[in-house]
Design a protein around this motif. Structure first.
Motif, mmCIF file in Angstrom:
data_model
loop_
_atom_site.group_PDB
_atom_site.id
_atom_site.type_symbol
_atom_site.label_atom_id
_atom_site.label_comp_id
_atom_site.label_asym_id
_atom_site.label_seq_id
_atom_site.Cartn_x
_atom_site.Cartn_y
_atom_site.Cartn_z
ATOM 1 N N GLN A 63 0.976 -1.033 0.044
ATOM 2 C CA GLN A 63 0.029 -0.067 -0.083
ATOM 3 C C GLN A 63 0.876 1.162 -0.156
ATOM 4 O O GLN A 63 1.802 1.174 0.757
ATOM 5 N N VAL A 64 0.614 2.190 -0.820
ATOM 6 C CA VAL A 64 1.315 3.467 -0.833
ATOM 7 C C VAL A 64 0.356 4.417 -0.513
ATOM 8 O O VAL A 64 -0.812 4.736 -1.086
ATOM 9 N N ASP A 65 0.842 4.955 0.734
ATOM 10 C CA ASP A 65 -0.070 6.144 1.313
ATOM 11 C C ASP A 65 0.611 7.610 0.892
ATOM 12 O O ASP A 65 1.477 7.680 0.152
ATOM 13 N N ILE A 66 0.129 8.498 1.491
ATOM 14 C CA ILE A 66 0.545 10.032 1.063
ATOM 15 C C ILE A 66 2.147 9.908 1.362
ATOM 16 O O ILE A 66 2.850 10.513 0.801
ATOM 17 N N ASP A 67 2.582 9.306 2.682
ATOM 18 C CA ASP A 67 3.986 9.548 3.187
ATOM 19 C C ASP A 67 4.580 8.294 3.425
ATOM 20 O O ASP A 67 5.560 8.294 3.910
ATOM 21 N N LYS A 68 3.937 7.086 3.118
ATOM 22 C CA LYS A 68 4.856 5.811 3.378
ATOM 23 C C LYS A 68 4.116 4.730 2.487
ATOM 24 O O LYS A 68 3.053 4.875 1.925
ATOM 25 N N ILE A 69 4.977 3.714 2.389
ATOM 26 C CA ILE A 69 4.857 2.661 1.893
ATOM 27 C C ILE A 69 4.660 1.563 2.989
ATOM 28 O O ILE A 69 5.229 1.311 4.078
ATOM 29 N N ILE A 70 3.544 0.716 2.863
ATOM 30 C CA ILE A 70 3.084 -0.193 4.061
ATOM 31 C C ILE A 70 2.941 -1.673 3.344
ATOM 32 O O ILE A 70 2.439 -1.944 2.140
ATOM 33 N N HIS A 151 5.587 4.624 -10.773
ATOM 34 C CA HIS A 151 5.046 5.753 -11.034
ATOM 35 C C HIS A 151 4.315 6.465 -9.847
ATOM 36 O O HIS A 151 4.442 7.622 -9.616
ATOM 37 N N TYR A 152 3.414 5.675 -9.285
ATOM 38 C CA TYR A 152 2.852 6.184 -7.975
ATOM 39 C C TYR A 152 3.568 6.664 -6.775
ATOM 40 O O TYR A 152 3.503 7.436 -6.259
ATOM 41 N N VAL A 153 4.546 5.764 -6.728
ATOM 42 C CA VAL A 153 5.484 5.989 -5.432
ATOM 43 C C VAL A 153 6.584 7.512 -5.749
ATOM 44 O O VAL A 153 6.570 8.177 -5.060
ATOM 45 N N GLU A 154 6.721 7.457 -7.107
ATOM 46 C CA GLU A 154 7.521 8.609 -7.623
ATOM 47 C C GLU A 154 6.679 10.032 -7.430
ATOM 48 O O GLU A 154 7.230 10.902 -7.119
ATOM 49 N N GLU A 155 5.464 9.775 -7.876
ATOM 50 C CA GLU A 155 4.614 10.815 -7.876
ATOM 51 C C GLU A 155 4.171 11.235 -6.105
ATOM 52 O O GLU A 155 4.423 12.582 -5.756
#
Length: 159
Positions: A63-70, A151-155
Motif C-alpha cells: 500500500q502506498v499512502d501519502i507519506d509511506k509504503i506499507i 509511477h505512483y511512488v515517484e508521484e
C-alpha cells in the motif's frame, strides 16, 4: 493505493515441494511404522511450525499512502516512510538465481545478490522493484503492476 502481489510458478512449486517433503513423507512413515512414531511426529510438527512462520511472513499486498509504503503481512505490517528513499528502480534480471534459500510462500529476509545485500519482501522472482534508501539500504518488492507502482511512488515522493 493498494497493489496486489501474486506468486510465480517457482514459488508455487517450491511451496508444494516443501509441503510434500516435510508433511506427507513423515506422515506416510508414521502410519507405516510402529517404531519411532514420536520422532516422526516431532519432525512433522517442527517443519509445520517453520511453514507456518513463512506463511505468516509473506507479503499479501503493498500500500502506498501519502507519506509511506506499507507492506501487509498476516503477522503484522511493515511501514517505511517515503522521505527515507533516494530512488526506485525496476530490476530486469533474476537477483536470486544463485540463492539457495527461500521460496516457500515467497522470498523474505536478507539475501546476498549481485547488487549486494538486499532485504526482500517478495512473492516472485520477476517484476522486481528495488527501493534504495538514503543510507544505501536496498529493499525489493514485487507488485503485480510494477510500472504503476513505480509511477505512483515517484508521484507521492515528489509531493
Amino acid at each position: 493505493m493498494i497493489f496486489s502481489t501474486s506468486s510465480d510458478e517457482i514459488v508455487r512449486k517450491k511451496t508444494a515441494g516443501v509441503f510434500i517433503l516435510f508433511a506427507v513423507i513423515p506422515l506416510f512413515n508414521l502410519f507405516r511404522s510402529s517404531n519411532g512414531w514420536i520422532w516422526y511426529l516431532g519432525f512433522f510438527l517442527f517443519f509445520m511450525l517453520l511453514l507456518l512462520f513463512t506463511y505468516l511472513n509473506r507479503p499479501t499486498k503493498y500500500q502506498v499512502d501519502i507519506d509511506k509504503i506499507i507492506i501487509h503481512r498476516p503477522i503484522g505490517n511493515i511501514e517505511m516512510m517515503l522521505q527515507d528513499f533516494a530512488r526506485i528502480d525496476r530490476i530486469h534480471n533474476d537477483l536470486l538465481k544463485n540463492a539457495n534459500k527461500g521460496g516457500a510462500f515467497g522470498y523474505f529476509g536478507k539475501y546476498d545478490t549481485d547488487l549486494g545485500q538486499i532485504q526482500f519482501y517478495a512473492t516472485r522472482r520477476d517484476k522486481l522493484v528495488m527501493l534504495t534508501k538514503k543510507d544505501n539500504t536496498k529493499i525489493i518488492l514485487t507488485p503485480d503492476q510494477e510500472d504503476v507502482f513505480i509511477h505512483y511512488v515517484e508521484e507521492k515522493a515528489n509531493k
